[in-house]
Design a protein around this motif. Structure first.
Motif, short mmCIF file in Angstrom:
data_model
loop_
_atom_site.label_atom_id
_atom_site.label_comp_id
_atom_site.label_asym_id
_atom_site.label_seq_id
_atom_site.Cartn_x
_atom_site.Cartn_y
_atom_site.Cartn_z
N THR A 3 -71.06 -48.00 10.09
CA THR A 3 -72.50 -47.76 10.00
C THR A 3 -73.24 -49.07 9.73
OG1 THR A 3 -72.10 -45.52 9.20
CG2 THR A 3 -74.30 -46.42 8.84
N LEU A 4 -72.69 -49.89 8.85
CA LEU A 4 -73.29 -51.19 8.56
C LEU A 4 -73.31 -52.06 9.81
CD1 LEU A 4 -74.40 -53.20 6.45
CD2 LEU A 4 -72.03 -53.96 6.12
N ILE A 5 -72.22 -52.06 10.56
CA ILE A 5 -72.14 -52.87 11.78
C ILE A 5 -73.16 -52.38 12.80
CG2 ILE A 5 -70.64 -53.54 13.71
CD1 ILE A 5 -69.97 -54.89 11.02
N ARG A 6 -73.33 -51.06 12.92
CA ARG A 6 -74.36 -50.52 13.83
C ARG A 6 -75.75 -50.98 13.41
NH1 ARG A 6 -71.27 -45.62 13.76
NH2 ARG A 6 -70.28 -45.34 15.79
N ALA A 7 -76.03 -50.94 12.11
CA ALA A 7 -77.33 -51.40 11.60
C ALA A 7 -77.52 -52.88 11.91
CB ALA A 7 -77.43 -51.14 10.10
N PHE A 8 -76.46 -53.67 11.74
CA PHE A 8 -76.55 -55.09 12.09
C PHE A 8 -76.80 -55.26 13.58
CE2 PHE A 8 -74.12 -57.37 8.42
CZ PHE A 8 -75.01 -56.86 7.51
N GLY A 9 -76.23 -54.38 14.40
CA GLY A 9 -76.45 -54.44 15.84
C GLY A 9 -77.91 -54.21 16.20
N ILE A 10 -78.51 -53.21 15.56
CA ILE A 10 -79.93 -52.95 15.81
C ILE A 10 -80.77 -54.14 15.38
CG2 ILE A 10 -81.88 -51.49 15.11
CD1 ILE A 10 -79.83 -49.16 14.97
N ARG A 11 -80.43 -54.70 14.20
CA ARG A 11 -81.15 -55.89 13.73
C ARG A 11 -81.03 -57.05 14.72
NH1 ARG A 11 -77.84 -58.71 10.03
NH2 ARG A 11 -77.37 -59.81 11.93
N GLU A 12 -79.83 -57.27 15.24
CA GLU A 12 -79.60 -58.34 16.21
C GLU A 12 -80.43 -58.13 17.48
OE1 GLU A 12 -78.05 -61.22 16.36
OE2 GLU A 12 -76.83 -61.16 14.56
N ILE A 13 -80.45 -56.91 17.97
CA ILE A 13 -81.20 -56.63 19.20
C ILE A 13 -82.69 -56.87 18.98
CG2 ILE A 13 -81.91 -54.78 20.79
CD1 ILE A 13 -79.01 -53.63 20.39
N MET A 14 -83.21 -56.41 17.85
CA MET A 14 -84.63 -56.61 17.56
C MET A 14 -84.96 -58.09 17.42
SD MET A 14 -85.71 -53.61 17.80
CE MET A 14 -87.39 -53.87 17.35
N ALA A 15 -84.12 -58.84 16.72
CA ALA A 15 -84.34 -60.27 16.57
C ALA A 15 -84.25 -60.97 17.93
CB ALA A 15 -83.33 -60.88 15.59
N GLY A 16 -83.35 -60.52 18.78
CA GLY A 16 -83.22 -61.09 20.11
C GLY A 16 -84.45 -60.85 20.95
#
Length: 183
Positions: free
Chosen positions: A63-76
């Protein structure tokens, strides 16, 4: 000379013989590359979190990794936008979160500590690139000695404040139209 851009051109279009230099500055190109990298990494984290956690020996943190994924996509996405500087600073902050999460996996019982150490090195390298790009794309302020234009006598109205008041008086003096709703 063959140019790939000529493939999509129709018969009447002029042919591209030679391309010129890119109008983008190196900092803009780095920001763009980091933006796309962020989106790619975010998709991996969002779509394959179990694979990531297994590689790092950090199972149970999907779940943490998925949240980090969303954060990465938004920052990108932000890094690819007009306000790329905000996206790059978001990436710098995310690098800190990534490092903290990875450090939490460096436990004595984790058999994949080597993978975490490698991931920490990679995050450190990317963090330096993110910081450099964020510094290079920050909005520039005019030099201290640059003269500011001051307009103390401007009202913002083309005919002056009195002209605006005159127009307002004319509008107020107009006869009122009858109401469409009879009471």
């Amino acid at each position: 000379m063959f140019h790939f851009s000529n493939i999509v051109r129709t018969k009447g279009d002029p042919k591209i013989v030679e391309g010129g230099p890119s109008p983008k500055q190196p900092a803009d190109q780095l920001a763009r590359a980091l933006g796309w990298f962020s989106i790619g990494l975010g998709l991996v984290e969002l779509l394959a979190p179990r694979r990531v956690t297994e590689t790092l020996g950090m199972e149970g943190n999907e779940t943490l990794i998925r949240a980090f994924g969303i954060r990465e996509i938004m920052a990108g996405i932000m890094s690819l936008s007009v306000d790329k500087n905000a996206g790059l600073w978001a990436r710098v902050g995310g690098d800190g979160l990534d490092a903290a999460a990875l450090l939490s996996g460096l436990t004595a019982d984790n058999p994949k500590k080597g993978n975490i150490a490698l991931a920490l090195l990679m995050v450190g390298g990317i963090a330096m690139l993110d910081y450099r790009a964020a510094q290079d794309t920050k909005p520039r302020r005019p030099a201290r000695e640059a003269r500011r234009k001051l307009f103390p006598n401007r009202s913002g109205y083309p005919k002056g404040l009195e002209g605006a008041r005159g127009v307002a008086r004319q509008i107020a003096a107009r006869p009122k139209s009858p109401s469409l709703n009879p009471s």
